[in-house]
Scaffold this active site. Structure first.
Site, PDB file in Angstrom:
ATOM      1  N   LYS A 246      -1.170 -17.212   0.377  1.00 43.12           N
ATOM      2  CA  LYS A 246      -0.288 -17.596   1.483  1.00 43.12           C
ATOM      3  C   LYS A 246      -0.909 -18.728   2.272  1.00 43.12           C
ATOM      4  O   LYS A 246      -0.215 -19.641   2.697  1.00 43.12           O
ATOM      5  CB  LYS A 246      -0.088 -16.401   2.423  1.00 43.12           C
ATOM      6  CG  LYS A 246       1.070 -15.516   2.037  1.00 43.12           C
ATOM      7  CD  LYS A 246       1.354 -14.493   3.116  1.00 43.12           C
ATOM      8  CE  LYS A 246       2.304 -13.451   2.566  1.00 43.12           C
ATOM      9  NZ  LYS A 246       2.460 -12.311   3.478  1.00 43.12           N
TER      10      LYS A 246
ATOM     11  N   THR B 151       0.837  -1.206   0.000  1.00 34.95           N
ATOM     12  CA  THR B 151       0.000   0.000   0.000  1.00 34.95           C
ATOM     13  C   THR B 151       0.873   1.258   0.000  1.00 34.95           C
ATOM     14  O   THR B 151       0.582   2.219  -0.714  1.00 34.95           O
ATOM     15  CB  THR B 151      -0.952  -0.036   1.210  1.00 34.95           C
ATOM     16  OG1 THR B 151      -1.854  -1.127   1.025  1.00 34.95           O
ATOM     17  CG2 THR B 151      -1.747   1.253   1.333  1.00 34.95           C
TER      18      THR B 151
ATOM     19  N   SER C  65       4.726  -8.813  13.563  1.00 33.08           N
ATOM     20  CA  SER C  65       4.935  -7.628  12.741  1.00 33.08           C
ATOM     21  C   SER C  65       3.651  -6.807  12.658  1.00 33.08           C
ATOM     22  O   SER C  65       3.657  -5.589  12.848  1.00 33.08           O
ATOM     23  CB  SER C  65       5.393  -8.074  11.349  1.00 33.08           C
ATOM     24  OG  SER C  65       5.363  -7.001  10.450  1.00 33.08           O
TER      25      SER C  65
ATOM     26  N   ASP D 123       8.135 -15.367   5.779  1.00 34.24           N
ATOM     27  CA  ASP D 123       6.918 -14.759   6.302  1.00 34.24           C
ATOM     28  C   ASP D 123       6.194 -15.821   7.133  1.00 34.24           C
ATOM     29  O   ASP D 123       5.108 -16.259   6.778  1.00 34.24           O
ATOM     30  CB  ASP D 123       6.059 -14.287   5.115  1.00 34.24           C
ATOM     31  CG  ASP D 123       5.149 -13.138   5.505  1.00 34.24           C
ATOM     32  OD1 ASP D 123       5.214 -12.691   6.664  1.00 34.24           O
ATOM     33  OD2 ASP D 123       4.368 -12.698   4.654  1.00 34.24           O
TER      34      ASP D 123
END
Lengths: 524, 524
Positions: free
Chosen positions: B307, B222, B283, B275
């Protein structure tokens, strides 16, 4: 023919002029490009990107630093840091071409390992090849080391890794049999038996081309110590000539290209103090196989502050070594030894070199424990020879040492490698020192290998060769209050202060009643 | 008073003159000292050692490069690379002092994590503090990230890490309730719903101070996309002023110091494409708590190339988010969404900014899927407000969008942050392009998110803002042979070639009979 998928197709292939930039970036290859350089703009490079530099058919990979000052590099120049310049080996002012480095092909396999998957022999071959040719960034390298450490490679994977590592470097063939070697898994300060075992075994006529690494996490390795007596870093051709003439050598393995991947891996394992069973086995056996050894004697010390702390753990490690060694076609004999305290008196290159030479000279001050352990290991190695009866090795080794034949052999090896001035009775110790004394009277019942190593490293060993710790009391010594336990040597005030800090946290000695003496876990 | 254990005791504290060296070393602070500099020799420094540089009460840590050329730095100078010089913030020629950096205190805890141990809240606090203050080397940082990824932190540890990360940065307090936010776990290219949800929710009057990260492994985040429309990197004070005036913002979180440790960790996670669930939760939630959010709507897309690939996996992740959010005192609502294909048409910053602005403008070409998903998410967020009845949110959101109030709000936010020129009907696309066409006739039955993201990244997104992929067919589209599926844009020939190579391996589309269309896993 145009293949549209090729990376170099369509990209500018611009020639630049090579410039040696007077910056020492240690093991990291750094390239310097001016921000206004046309290729920098055309390729969409980023700072820290990996680029490939080619000249005269040679190529290296380097990380890019972008320069805004034409006095460092001009717009038509490509700068290289000192070691990168030396590795490329092309003169200043020569034409070079620059292109973006393709990402290492084994990265998907690395990602699978990070995710905890089991890798195949092919995966390990690809990864190790990329590592040996410096295609991995520091981040990727660390990720591989930590992922292999945590995930606990299974024993097949340890074999794949060991085999891959032995294949990327040079491989020696001595054209005779047996070729013997010894190795200790480490963790015991002062344990310089190789420097005694090699001359004894070579004096008997067995071929023993010993290559050692520098210290990873310890205050001295055999290469660091031997370096005080002789050159250890020599061209491959000279090394083989020495071995053929003298039946042995004591050289640094890294310089002979025997396991280039291991050298790169160590650059990450060292700062992280990582030494997992799988990586230990792969590192040791890949180098032994590449060095052409047919027989290996492996020393696994056990003790409460050794790397291996119990007999079951030692047996597990022994079986892993035996499994991988067999798959790699090398005969192994594992000896489990007493690792309750440092071996010898000195900890640090100069102090350990002194101990070794005093044993060879049959000097009155020579540390008995170093002598005894070396004789036992040398004896076991001599028994690899078909003509030595089981049990006879120790006696033969002792005769060789006592007669001075081991010393003569060592002097021959030193002279062949390139003798350096070293007087064991006046070793070149660092100028600053302090003493640590017994806080109470009693018996020395425990010595902490880890803490003593930490103190010696804080004092600057192995980088500062004359720094370290000189022990004046060992297990079982009865001391009065205030009696000297050891002396610490350092070359710089900061390091002396660091070592003192370490001693303030713990002196690493326990003084107690004689019955509190730690039991010997192993009789060998 | 002299404390003999102090590191600075006895060490030379020499003053040098600061020099800005025109070398851009990206995120790495590098210091340059001449080899003949007295302090370099006295301290026993090594190349790449970490040193501490102090001036005017400020201090930074930097890696040392040793210089042999006085035109770069002289013997009385300390050079700093460009970013390091800027961070220290002291003028050229100023006096600086240099000393060896003490090793980070949390290193023993890091070693325990590498060995697979569970860490305590205190351990995580210490590690995160050291990371945020740049005391970790790249190697140590990578070791931490990989060790946490592999060992699978337990849920208490995830809370400890999240809590530690939220505490090292600035923490905002908006002095009102609720403060709402939304977040998607990522993995779906083009999924720029935040840029629609924020203006809708803010137009309704809810406080929605949205801070986003840049892309980690995706072709656009973003922040990367918003950056085409407005400044996203602004001082903290301006950010809070904008939020109070306009009820919302779309800013880059890193620049507001909300989770400085996260920013450092991302610098390693990004090149490794790491990740893991624990790191994802830490995070996201650390930043939401630091940003002062009281309510969070979390989007977890499921799909064969998302994911999260199955409902049980999504539910496990949902429960981890709920557990940690509750411990951190934040209300969370988790929405599981359709992640079978990219959202919208564009993949890459400029193309995604076009899609967002066309939806806000109620443009005829606006992608319907992006519009519908944004309305559903905004509707759920509106229902966080006490005065909105369950089920009414979607209708309210649609009214705000259709009436143009969302566009007006977006324009206000853009103007406040600092408007940039951007015409959604003529987005600034990269100059080079190629087209990918349907190899056979049929229905688009699958689109591979991972492969499309890879193609867009190969083409240079998100660094090259105008690069990426523009989709002209989505799931269910019936295509004839040779019909255009998508167009790839790149700024540089090398990157065009890389993207073409990626397409040659797989175009990321499957064309088949309509009944082969992947089933929708989720109805939302």
């Amino acid at each position: 023919m145009t293949t549209p998928g090729k990376a170099d197709n369509g990209s500018k292939s611009m020639q630049l002029t090579l410039k040696r930039v007077g910056i020492d970036t240690y093991r990291e290859n750094v390239a310097y490009l001016h921000r206004d350089c046309e290729i920098y703009r055309a390729e969409g490079f980023q700072a820290l990107a990996k680029i490939e530099v080619q000249a005269r058919g040679k190529r290296i990979l380097a990380s890019l630093n972008v320069v805004d000052d034409t006095s460092i590099v001009g717009c038509q120049q490509l700068g290289l840091s000192e070691e990168a310049f030396a590795i490329l080996g092309v003169p200043d002012g020569e034409a070079v071409t620059v292109s973006p480095a393709e990402p290492a092909r084994s990265i998907p396999a690395l990602h699978r390992k990070i995710a905890g998957e089991r890798l195949s022999a092919d995966d390990f071959n690809r990864i190790v090849k990329d590592i040996a040719s410096h295609r991995y960034s520091k981040i990727e390298l660390t990720a591989f080391v930590v992922a292999c450490n945590q995930g606990e490679l299974d024993r097949e994977e340890v074999f794949f890794l060991s085999d891959a590592m032995s294949k990327v470097g040079r491989k020696l063939d001595w054209h005779e049999h047996p070729v013997v070697d010894k190795h200790c898994i480490g963790g015991i300060p002062g344990n310089r038996t190789s420097m005694l075992v090699v001359p004894i075994v070579a004096a008997h006529g067995m071929l023993c081309p010993k290559t050692s690494s520098r210290a990873i996490t310890s205050p001295a390795g055999t290469a660091d110590t031997m370096e005080l007596l002789a050159t250890v870093d020599m061209p491959f051709e000279l090394l083989t000539e020495i071995v053929h003439r003298h039946r042995g050598c004591l050289a640094w393995g890294g310089s002979s290209d025997l396991s280039p991947a291991d050298d790169v891996l160590i650059s990450v394992e060292r700062p992280l103090s990582i030494d997992s069973p799988g990586q230990m086995v792969a590192s040791i056996l890949s180098k032994k196989v590449a060095a052409g050894s047919s027989h290996l004697l492996l020393d696994i010390p056990i003790g409460p502050t050794a790397k291996v702390r119990s007999m079951p753990e030692a047996q597990r490690l022994r079986k892993l070594f035996e499994f991988v060694a067999k798959r790699m076609g090398i005969t192994i004999d594992v000896v489990i030894t007493d690792g309750r305290q440092p071996i010898g008196n000195g900890i640090g290159p100069a102090l350990e070199a002194r101990d070794v030479m005093q044993v060879l000279q049959n000097h009155a001050d020579a540390p008995m424990d170093l002598r005894q352990k070396s004789l036992r290991l040398a004896g076991r190695m001599l028994e690899f020879a078909p003509d030595v009866r089981g049990g006879d090795g120790f006696g033969i080794a002792r005769d060789i040492l006592d007669s001075g034949r081991a010393l003569t052999k060592m002097q021959d090896i030193i002279a062949a490698q390139g003798k350096k001035d070293f007087d064991p009775n006046q070793p070149p110790l660092s100028a600053l020192s302090f003493e640590v004394k017994a806080p109470v009277a009693g018996t020395v019942v425990a010595i902490d290998n880890v803490q003593l190593a930490r103190i010696a490293r804080s004092a600057g060993a192995p980088r500062a060769k004359g720094s370290g710790v000189d022990l004046l009391a060992k297990l079982g010594t009865v001391v009065s209050q205030g009696q000297l336990l050891y002396r610490v040597y350092a070359a710089y005030p900061t390091e002396l202060a660091f070592a003192r800090q370490a001693c303030e946290r713990s002196i690493g000695y326990i003084i107690g009643p004689p019955e509190a003496l730690q039991p010997l876990f192993v009789e060998y």
